[in-house]
Design an enzyme around this catalytic site. Structure first.
Site: not given
Length: 328
Positions: A140-142
């Site tokens: 998942l993105d940050k």
């Protein structure tokens, strides 16, 4: 086939769309669970062979070659265990299901050499040192929140990466987007690295961006709730490309609220209240949450599923949008 906790034996044929790719590039796509650096070392060592012979990292693939990988996994070494806090919602001998918080980077990289979920996983479970990428099979993105699964063993890792490739892992997200949707649909347009901005992804049309590598990307979306100038949507991933939902929603003309990379400037409807204007301006990230996750359990063979409630910041924004719409 996997023989024990540290031995891997895999085989894959190079597909025609990878014709012209270097051996290490083709290997990185076919054996995506392993880092490019590790694959390059295996090529040099002769552990990753082309049609039964030792290859060279830069040799060009024609398509149809058989790549075989027979190697022993050692601890990555460059990644250190660190007491990074993260929420575990399920754990057994095979998998860990994590509910990732906003701001937590999943994997070390440029600008984030440590303090990541991977470092925390190694601290939590030392056996992950010999599982590729400490068991991380998808990211998942940050600033995206929600559910991820981590493999604790090579058998589980092989099972989950195969399921991801076969598209039997189901991932459903919730997003708040700019614009008023009238219904759902499917986005089926390929995504690749942006031709001029290397930190971004983009929709790439075959034949238009010469030299750009693109991959099939399919997202299914449905409308959950419509507001005066925004929409609450659910998106199911059929593929899992980098930034896929963010790129696809922006491509449709409905970028995610708070997405500074793909969202453009903030849109405010005429007559928006001060409360809504403030809520939108101060929303700290892209409004995206991995809501549901299901897969076939690597040990039991049963389908398992988890759901994670919307995080507080997204729920508060939805509350404001609902109040705004009811007052119109």
């Amino acid at each position: 086939m996997l023989s024990d906790q540290s031995e891997i034996s895999l085989q894959a044929d190079v597909p025609t769309h990878l014709s012209g790719s270097r051996l290490d590039q083709a290997a990185a796509e076919l054996f995506a669970a392993y880092s490019r650096t590790r694959l390059q070392q295996w090529i040099r060592d002769g552990a990753l062979q082309v049609d039964g012979r030792t290859g060279k990292t830069r040799e060009k693939m024609l398509g149809g070659e058989c790549l075989t990988l027979n190697a022993r996994l050692e601890a990555e070494g460059e990644w250190l265990p660190q007491p990074v806090p993260f929420e575990i919602i399920f754990e057994d001998a095979s998998v860990i299901v994590v509910n990732k918080a906003a701001g937590l980077v999943v994997h070390p990289g440029a600008g984030n050499p440590d303090g990541t979920l991977l470092n925390g996983l190694l601290y939590h479970c030392e056996q992950l040192a010999t599982v590729p990428r400490a068991g991380i099979v998808h990211r998942l993105d940050k600033d995206t929140t929600g559910l991820m699964v981590v493999a604790k063993t090579l058998e589980a890792h092989h099972s989950l990466t195969t399921q991801l490739k076969d598209r039997s892992v189901k991932r459903h997200y919730r997003a708040i987007v700019q614009g008023v949707m009238t219904g759902g649909g499917t986005v089926d347009v390929p995504i690749g690295r942006h031709p001029t901005s290397r930190t971004r992804m983009a929709v790439l049309r075959p034949g238009r961006e010469a030299g750009s590598r693109y991959r099939e990307a399919i997202s299914h979306y449905r409308l959950v709730e419509r507001f005066a100038g925004h929409s609450h949507v659910e998106v199911a991933l059929e593929t899992g490309r980098t930034h896929q939902i963010r790129v696809h929603m922006a491509h449709l003309g409905y970028p995610l609220v708070g997405d500074v990379v793909y969202g453009g400037r903030l849109r405010l409807s005429a007559g928006s209240s001060a409360e809504l204007s403030t809520a939108l301006r101060e929303f700290p990230r892209q409004a995206l949450h991995a809501l549901r996750l299901s897969f076939i359990h690597p040990h039991s063979g049963e389908t398992v599923e988890w759901e994670s409630s919307l995080p507080e910041d997204m729920q508060q924004l939805l509350d404001v949008l609902q109040r705004e719409s009811s007052s119109v």
